[in-house]
Write a protein that holds these residues in place. Structure first.
Motif, PDB file in Angstrom:
ATOM      1  N   GLY A  49       0.818  -1.216   0.000  1.00  0.00           N
ATOM      2  CA  GLY A  49       0.000   0.000   0.000  1.00  0.00           C
ATOM      3  C   GLY A  49       0.848   1.261   0.000  1.00  0.00           C
ATOM      4  O   GLY A  49       0.571   2.206  -0.743  1.00  0.00           O
ATOM      5  N   VAL A  50       1.907   1.278   0.804  1.00  0.00           N
ATOM      6  CA  VAL A  50       2.804   2.438   0.846  1.00  0.00           C
ATOM      7  C   VAL A  50       3.550   2.565  -0.490  1.00  0.00           C
ATOM      8  O   VAL A  50       3.773   3.672  -0.989  1.00  0.00           O
ATOM      9  CB  VAL A  50       3.786   2.342   2.037  1.00  0.00           C
ATOM     10  N   TYR A  51       3.897   1.431  -1.086  1.00  0.00           N
ATOM     11  CA  TYR A  51       4.527   1.436  -2.414  1.00  0.00           C
ATOM     12  C   TYR A  51       3.607   2.131  -3.435  1.00  0.00           C
ATOM     13  O   TYR A  51       4.065   2.936  -4.245  1.00  0.00           O
ATOM     14  CB  TYR A  51       4.821  -0.005  -2.857  1.00  0.00           C
ATOM     15  N   PHE A  95       4.161   2.822  10.804  1.00  0.00           N
ATOM     16  CA  PHE A  95       2.730   2.535  10.847  1.00  0.00           C
ATOM     17  C   PHE A  95       2.575   1.229  11.602  1.00  0.00           C
ATOM     18  O   PHE A  95       3.230   0.249  11.271  1.00  0.00           O
ATOM     19  CB  PHE A  95       2.154   2.311   9.436  1.00  0.00           C
ATOM     20  N   ASP A  96       1.705   1.200  12.616  1.00  0.00           N
ATOM     21  CA  ASP A  96       1.503  -0.042  13.353  1.00  0.00           C
ATOM     22  C   ASP A  96       0.145  -0.030  14.033  1.00  0.00           C
ATOM     23  O   ASP A  96      -0.334   1.023  14.461  1.00  0.00           O
ATOM     24  CB  ASP A  96       2.608  -0.219  14.408  1.00  0.00           C
ATOM     25  N   CYS A 121      -2.753  -3.060   7.451  1.00  0.00           N
ATOM     26  CA  CYS A 121      -3.332  -2.922   6.105  1.00  0.00           C
ATOM     27  C   CYS A 121      -4.574  -2.029   6.126  1.00  0.00           C
ATOM     28  O   CYS A 121      -4.779  -1.219   5.229  1.00  0.00           O
ATOM     29  CB  CYS A 121      -3.686  -4.295   5.528  1.00  0.00           C
ATOM     30  N   GLU A 122      -5.402  -2.176   7.158  1.00  0.00           N
ATOM     31  CA  GLU A 122      -6.574  -1.318   7.290  1.00  0.00           C
ATOM     32  C   GLU A 122      -6.140   0.141   7.404  1.00  0.00           C
ATOM     33  O   GLU A 122      -6.704   1.026   6.751  1.00  0.00           O
ATOM     34  CB  GLU A 122      -7.395  -1.716   8.517  1.00  0.00           C
ATOM     35  N   MET A 123      -5.124   0.397   8.212  1.00  0.00           N
ATOM     36  CA  MET A 123      -4.634   1.765   8.401  1.00  0.00           C
ATOM     37  C   MET A 123      -4.101   2.341   7.090  1.00  0.00           C
ATOM     38  O   MET A 123      -4.420   3.478   6.725  1.00  0.00           O
ATOM     39  CB  MET A 123      -3.510   1.774   9.446  1.00  0.00           C
ATOM     40  N   VAL A 124      -3.300   1.553   6.383  1.00  0.00           N
ATOM     41  CA  VAL A 124      -2.703   2.039   5.132  1.00  0.00           C
ATOM     42  C   VAL A 124      -3.778   2.246   4.068  1.00  0.00           C
ATOM     43  O   VAL A 124      -3.755   3.238   3.338  1.00  0.00           O
ATOM     44  CB  VAL A 124      -1.595   1.075   4.650  1.00  0.00           C
ATOM     45  N   SER A 144      -3.188  -7.948  -1.793  1.00  0.00           N
ATOM     46  CA  SER A 144      -2.209  -7.980  -0.702  1.00  0.00           C
ATOM     47  C   SER A 144      -2.733  -7.248   0.526  1.00  0.00           C
ATOM     48  O   SER A 144      -2.583  -7.721   1.653  1.00  0.00           O
ATOM     49  CB  SER A 144      -0.882  -7.365  -1.158  1.00  0.00           C
ATOM     50  N   LEU A 145      -3.349  -6.081   0.316  1.00  0.00           N
ATOM     51  CA  LEU A 145      -3.937  -5.348   1.442  1.00  0.00           C
ATOM     52  C   LEU A 145      -5.086  -6.152   2.055  1.00  0.00           C
ATOM     53  O   LEU A 145      -5.208  -6.265   3.280  1.00  0.00           O
ATOM     54  CB  LEU A 145      -4.442  -3.974   0.981  1.00  0.00           C
ATOM     55  N   TYR A 146      -5.908  -6.717   1.204  1.00  0.00           N
ATOM     56  CA  TYR A 146      -7.055  -7.502   1.665  1.00  0.00           C
ATOM     57  C   TYR A 146      -6.600  -8.722   2.462  1.00  0.00           C
ATOM     58  O   TYR A 146      -7.159  -9.035   3.514  1.00  0.00           O
ATOM     59  CB  TYR A 146      -7.899  -7.918   0.463  1.00  0.00           C
ATOM     60  N   ALA A 147      -5.553  -9.384   1.988  1.00  0.00           N
ATOM     61  CA  ALA A 147      -5.031 -10.574   2.678  1.00  0.00           C
ATOM     62  C   ALA A 147      -4.569 -10.222   4.089  1.00  0.00           C
ATOM     63  O   ALA A 147      -4.822 -10.971   5.036  1.00  0.00           O
ATOM     64  CB  ALA A 147      -3.886 -11.193   1.878  1.00  0.00           C
TER      65      ALA A 147
END
Length: 166
Positions: A49-51, A95-96, A121-124, A144-147
Motif C-alpha cells: 500500500g505504501v509502495y 505505521f503499526d 493494512c486497514e490503516m494504510v 495484498s492489502l485484503y489478505a
C-alpha cells in the motif's frame, strides 16, 4: 457514543497522517519500504500500500524483505523480484496497529500507531483514501492489502469495526 468519538478522531488522524506522509515522500528522492522482521501478510500488504502511494507521486520505491515467510511467499510471487543490497535511511516512518512494546523505532519523522485498527493494512488503506483522489491499485496490490486484513481479523471474526469493512 464512545465508539463514534474514537472513529471520528481516528479518521481525522488518518487524514493528517496521509498528508504528512505525502509531504515527506514529495521531499525525498526515493522511498524504501520495510515491514517488521519475519514479515506476515499484514506487514507485506501494508508495504504494498505504501509502495502504491510512492508510485502515485512518481517516486522510485522498493519493498525490502529480510525473510520471505511461507505466509508471504504466495503474495510476493505476484510481484517482480530484484536482489539488492542492504539500505540505510535517515528518515523513518512507522505505521503499526499494535501498542508500542519494547521494540521501539528510534526517532521516526512520522509515527502512526493505532491500536483500534484491525490491521496495519486497514490503516494504510485508509491513509491511501486521503493520500490522493486518484491512487489506483492493481488487483494484486489490492489482494495484498485484503489478505493482511483477512488474516489479522481471522476472516473478519475478531478485531473488526465499521472502518474495517469500509
Amino acid at each position: 457514543v464512545r465508539g463514534k468519538e474514537i472513529e471520528k478522531n481516528t479518521r481525522v488522524k488518518a487524514r493528517v497522517k496521509a498528508q504528512a506522509l505525502r509531504e515527506m515522500m514529495e521531499s525525498r528522492d526515493n522511498v524504501i519500504i520495510m515491514g517488521h522482521s519475519i514479515g506476515d501478510a499484514d506487514s507485506f500488504g501494508a508495504s504494498v500500500g505504501v509502495y502504491c502511494a510512492a508510485r502515485e507521486l512518481g517516486k522510485p520505491a522498493q519493498i525490502v524483505l529480510n525473510t520471505v515467510t511461507s505466509s508471504v511467499r504466495p503474495l510476493m510471487e505476484c510481484f517482480s523480484e530484484e536482489q539488492g543490497s542492504s539500505k540505510k535511511s535517515r528518515s523513518v516512518v512507522v505505521f503499526d496497529h499494535h501498542r508500542q512494546g519494547n521494540e521501539v523505532i528510534e526517532n521516526p519523522i512520522l509515527s502512526y500507531i493505532e491500536p483500534y485498527a484491525s490491521s496495519t493494512c486497514e490503516m494504510v488503506a485508509e491513509v491511501l483514501q486521503y493520500f490522493s483522489e486518484k491512487v489506483h491499485l492493481k488487483p494484486q496490490e489490492a489482494d495484498s492489502l485484503y489478505a493482511g486484513i483477512l488474516i489479522d481479523t481471522n476472516n473478519f471474526m475478531r478485531k473488526t469495526g465499521v472502518r474495517t469493512f469500509e
